[in-house]
Design an enzyme around this catalytic site. Structure first.
Site, PDB file in Angstrom:
ATOM      1  CB  ILE A 101      -0.901   0.036   1.253  1.00 14.81           C
ATOM      2  CG1 ILE A 101      -1.540  -1.317   1.514  1.00 14.81           C
ATOM      3  CG2 ILE A 101      -1.971   1.110   1.120  1.00 14.81           C
ATOM      4  CD1 ILE A 101      -2.121  -1.451   2.906  1.00 14.81           C
ATOM      5  CG  ASN A 133      -3.978   5.633  -0.645  1.00 14.54           C
ATOM      6  OD1 ASN A 133      -5.147   6.022  -0.726  1.00 14.54           O
ATOM      7  ND2 ASN A 133      -3.130   6.122   0.259  1.00 14.54           N
ATOM      8  CE1 TYR A 181      -5.520  14.290  -6.531  1.00 18.01           C
ATOM      9  CE2 TYR A 181      -7.695  14.797  -7.414  1.00 18.01           C
ATOM     10  CZ  TYR A 181      -6.894  14.102  -6.522  1.00 18.01           C
ATOM     11  OH  TYR A 181      -7.451  13.208  -5.635  1.00 18.01           O
ATOM     12  CE  LYS A 222      -5.901  10.722  -7.792  1.00 19.37           C
ATOM     13  NZ  LYS A 222      -5.262   9.588  -7.088  1.00 19.37           N
ATOM     14  CB  THR A 260      -7.874  12.721   4.131  1.00 18.19           C
ATOM     15  OG1 THR A 260      -7.978  13.359   2.855  1.00 18.19           O
ATOM     16  CG2 THR A 260      -8.628  11.411   4.115  1.00 18.19           C
TER      17      THR A 260
HETATM   18  N1  LIG Z   1      -9.638  12.831   0.361  1.00 22.06           N
HETATM   19  C1  LIG Z   1     -10.518  12.863  -0.615  1.00 22.06           C
HETATM   20  O1  LIG Z   1     -11.592  13.485  -0.543  1.00 22.06           O
HETATM   21  C2  LIG Z   1     -10.221  12.099  -1.893  1.00 22.06           C
HETATM   22  C3  LIG Z   1     -11.168  12.150  -2.921  1.00 22.06           C
HETATM   23  C4  LIG Z   1     -10.927  11.434  -4.086  1.00 22.06           C
HETATM   24  C5  LIG Z   1      -9.770  10.695  -4.203  1.00 22.06           C
HETATM   25  N2  LIG Z   1      -8.864  10.672  -3.193  1.00 22.06           N
HETATM   26  C6  LIG Z   1      -7.655   9.869  -3.370  1.00 22.06           C
HETATM   27  O2  LIG Z   1      -7.453   9.045  -2.231  1.00 22.06           O
HETATM   28  C7  LIG Z   1      -6.062   8.776  -2.068  1.00 22.06           C
HETATM   29  C8  LIG Z   1      -5.637   9.063  -0.636  1.00 22.06           C
HETATM   30  O3  LIG Z   1      -5.811  10.443  -0.388  1.00 22.06           O
HETATM   31  P1  LIG Z   1      -5.880  11.063   1.088  1.00 22.06           P
HETATM   32  O4  LIG Z   1      -7.046  11.939   1.085  1.00 22.06           O
HETATM   33  O5  LIG Z   1      -5.723   9.998   2.096  1.00 22.06           O
HETATM   34  O6  LIG Z   1      -4.570  11.985   1.039  1.00 22.06           O
HETATM   35  P2  LIG Z   1      -3.569  12.457   2.216  1.00 22.06           P
HETATM   36  O7  LIG Z   1      -4.240  12.408   3.532  1.00 22.06           O
HETATM   37  O8  LIG Z   1      -2.983  13.744   1.742  1.00 22.06           O
HETATM   38  O9  LIG Z   1      -2.442  11.308   2.197  1.00 22.06           O
HETATM   39  C9  LIG Z   1      -1.607  11.181   1.086  1.00 22.06           C
HETATM   40  C10 LIG Z   1      -0.609  10.053   1.310  1.00 22.06           C
HETATM   41  O10 LIG Z   1       0.246  10.014   0.135  1.00 22.06           O
HETATM   42  C11 LIG Z   1       1.598   9.968   0.571  1.00 22.06           C
HETATM   43  N3  LIG Z   1       2.503  10.645  -0.360  1.00 22.06           N
HETATM   44  C12 LIG Z   1       2.410  11.924  -0.827  1.00 22.06           C
HETATM   45  N4  LIG Z   1       3.499  12.218  -1.553  1.00 22.06           N
HETATM   46  C13 LIG Z   1       4.291  11.113  -1.542  1.00 22.06           C
HETATM   47  C14 LIG Z   1       5.557  10.810  -2.090  1.00 22.06           C
HETATM   48  N5  LIG Z   1       6.256  11.711  -2.790  1.00 22.06           N
HETATM   49  N6  LIG Z   1       6.084   9.577  -1.898  1.00 22.06           N
HETATM   50  C15 LIG Z   1       5.409   8.657  -1.152  1.00 22.06           C
HETATM   51  N7  LIG Z   1       4.197   8.887  -0.612  1.00 22.06           N
HETATM   52  C16 LIG Z   1       3.659  10.106  -0.797  1.00 22.06           C
HETATM   53  C17 LIG Z   1       1.596  10.721   1.912  1.00 22.06           C
HETATM   54  O11 LIG Z   1       2.700  10.288   2.700  1.00 22.06           O
HETATM   55  P3  LIG Z   1       4.041  11.165   2.955  1.00 22.06           P
HETATM   56  O12 LIG Z   1       3.663  12.602   2.866  1.00 22.06           O
HETATM   57  O13 LIG Z   1       4.492  10.700   4.296  1.00 22.06           O
HETATM   58  O14 LIG Z   1       4.969  10.724   1.867  1.00 22.06           O
HETATM   59  C18 LIG Z   1       0.271  10.272   2.525  1.00 22.06           C
HETATM   60  O15 LIG Z   1       0.458   9.066   3.229  1.00 22.06           O
HETATM   61  C19 LIG Z   1      -5.359   9.635  -3.112  1.00 22.06           C
HETATM   62  O16 LIG Z   1      -5.075   8.854  -4.252  1.00 22.06           O
HETATM   63  C20 LIG Z   1      -6.384  10.695  -3.466  1.00 22.06           C
HETATM   64  O17 LIG Z   1      -6.197  11.230  -4.764  1.00 22.06           O
HETATM   65  C21 LIG Z   1      -9.058  11.361  -2.030  1.00 22.06           C
END
Ligand SMILES: NC(=O)c1ccc[n+]([C@@H]2O[C@H](COP(=O)([O-])OP(=O)(O)OC[C@H]3O[C@@H](n4cnc5c(N)ncnc54)[C@H](OP(=O)(O)O)[C@@H]3O)[C@@H](O)[C@H]2O)c1
Length: 246
Positions: free
Chosen positions: A6, A83, A150, A154, A187
């Protein structure tokens, strides 16, 4: 033993999915730049890789290392959840720096492509369940000013998943791949969107509105649905699942 790789497990949805997957029959391989000590403490069968997914040219070596941890002779299933993602740059395209654009496309699109390529290369000969879940977004279709990189990433991830699904086909040994829109989740990514000024974007403040109206789901509730999809019978080769939350 089932093995789950993951990305993006330091917080948000990735952390929630990893927490749900912890079980004596599961081995977790977690990848993010920052290590998640809560997850490490919660499982005795977990390897954590502090890896920056912008370094796409190091992904093949990372996956070789990861597969050293897998007891292939006794594995029941191997799963990859792409993810990790970033929203930045949340701005008009002419205001984005080249570095921000490169980072966005590397993390959101190229890294999942490279991880998928290595995953399939390393597992295609194995007679066991192999699945890849790409966490996409409704932003691939519902377009807003400021989110061009973005959304492009996607949409690219969806096309990529469909195309690899066609390559893999429906043979019993095929790696199955699905792209999914998880809905709007409470998040850090949402918080970042809310806190970005939309003045220059000439667009309504949708992210503040959904929070104020209580329209965000919890990472844990979404993680439950995503894991049911990943391990269930509705995981159809090469599809884009748009209505997970309906
Ligand atoms: N939240 C929403 O409403 C929403 C809606 C639609 C889709 N999504 C999708 O759901 C997924 C999870 O999003 P989330 O909301 O949980 O985002 P989040 O809270 O911002 O978490 C993002 C995660 O990605 C990791 N990440 C970012 N840059 C990275 C890098 N350079 N290398 C390795 N890891 C990296 C971060 O870890 P580090 O910073 O520690 O590296 C963190 O664990 C994403 O694909 C997002 O596009 C979210």
């Amino acid at each position: 033993m089932k093995y789950f790789m993951i990305t993006g497990t330091s917080r948000g949805l990735g952390e929630a999915m990893a927490l749900k997957l912890i079980s004596p029959d599961h081995h977790l391989i977690c990848i993010s730049r920052t290590k998640n000590d809560n997850l490490i403490a919660a499982s005795s069968s977990l390897d954590y890789y502090e890896f920056d997914l912008r370094n796409v040219n190091e992904i093949e070596a990372l996956m070789d290392q990861v597969f050293q941890k897998i007891d292939l002779a006794n594995a029941e299933g191997i799963y990859l959840i792409n993810n990790a993602a970033v929203l930045t740059p949340f701005s008009r395209i002419e205001q984005a720096t080249s570095q921000e654009l490169m980072d966005n496309l590397h993390i959101n699109l190229l890294a999942p492509i490279a991880l998928t390529s290595s995953f399939i290369g390393l597992t295609q000969h194995l007679p066991l369940e192999k699945r890849i879940l790409n966490i996409s977004s409704a932003s691939a279709k519902q377009l807003l000013p400021g989110m061009s990189a973005y959304s492009a990433a996607k949409a690219g991830l969806d096309i990529f998943s469909t195309c690899v699904g066609l390559e893999q086909g429906t043979e019993s040994t095929a790696v199955k791949i699905v792209s999914v829109y998880p809905g709007m989740i409470d998040t850090g990514l949402q918080e970042q969107a809310r806190n970005t000024s939309t003045e220059a974007l000439n667009t309504p403040d949708i992210f503040k509105m959904v929070k104020d109206r209580g329209m965000l789901t919890s990472p844990h509730a979404t993680a439950d649905k995503l894991i049911s999809l990943l391990l269930g019978s509705s995981f159809h080769q090469g599809t884009v699942v748009e209505d997970l939350l309906s």
